[in-house]
Design an enzyme around this catalytic site. Sequence first.
Site, short mmCIF file in Angstrom:
data_model
loop_
_atom_site.label_atom_id
_atom_site.label_comp_id
_atom_site.label_asym_id
_atom_site.label_seq_id
_atom_site.Cartn_x
_atom_site.Cartn_y
_atom_site.Cartn_z
N LYS A 197 0.86 -1.18 0.00
CA LYS A 197 0.00 0.00 0.00
C LYS A 197 0.89 1.23 0.00
CE LYS A 197 -3.58 2.33 2.65
NZ LYS A 197 -4.50 2.26 3.79
N LYS A 245 -2.22 -1.47 -3.86
CA LYS A 245 -3.09 -0.30 -3.79
C LYS A 245 -2.27 0.97 -3.88
CE LYS A 245 -6.04 1.89 -0.47
NZ LYS A 245 -6.39 1.97 0.88
#
Length: 324
Positions: A195, A248
């Site tokens: 992330k 992400k």
Amino acid sequence: MVFPEYRPRRMRQNETLRSMIRETRLAPEQMMYPLFVLPGKGIREEVSSMPGVFRLSIDQLAKEAKECLALGVRSVILFGLPEKKDALGSGAYAKNGIIQQAIRELKNKVPEMTVATDVCLCEYTDHGHCGCLVGETVDNDATLELLSKTALSHAQAGADMVAPSDMMDGRISEIRAVLDESSYHMVPIMSYAVKYASAFYGPFRDAAECAPQFGDRRSYQMDPANSREALREATLDVEEGADILMVKPALSYLDIISRLHDEFDLPVAAYQVSGEYALIQAAAEKGWIDGPKVMAESLLSIRRAGADIILTYFAKEMAKLLRA
Ligand code: PBG
């Protein structure tokens, strides 16, 4: 294979041939739909920076979930806005917290829906960081206990899957251990393994009211410049017991999705985040792009890069398009 013997256009001349050799497909069940849940009754309010995305009160969830199922979208991921925030994010692991209530409501009324939960503290802390603080630093190891308590409380409420998004070191093994101790060994962990500290989360922070009150998240989320570090992050999560590895955001990180897909044998998920959604919606609203086509192309690209699962605010709209 030189021209004129090989003519790539031969296999592109009509839709039958094109669809015969199409390498990538997208199906509704590969998309997971994010839902924002807030306190109150009868609330369905649009997020201003995410047209088409609504924050729902608990009584509105079952209807939404049924709509998803009717379209073939069989999983949702829940984000909560608590009544009150505090330094330790206690609303995240409260027995009757907003997410715990939302899970029970969904599993009661729409048991066929697979309910995943975002496990993080930023929506529940008054300072907006993803863990508890010592001074102005997020205390990694003290946060692990709060995260595993949160994941356990979600499992106890009936969650089918937990998805830690905090980016603390060691959280997967901690959560796995706590779930297993309480006999939740069948609840999978979808790790936000890679992330990035991304500006693409802007609209989400409006929707979930979780912008940090000071500083930023760069001491725990990844530097957008790094790619080999993504492999180290993913390796750790595999060793710690993750069931799904997530990347992400998605569209600016297709190379990372592709590397994870090649290097690991676990399923890969990608999160097409709020800012990616907002860009497409805004340009479409202005008439500058063909919204549905860009939506479909962006989702297909994420699949082509190697994502098995896509978390996307477009899940319903894309499923409708696939039907048509
Ligand atoms: C919580 C969390 C965030 C997102 C998912 N989980 C926000 C953040 O890290 O700042 C972003 C999702 C999106 O932008 O759509 N930590």
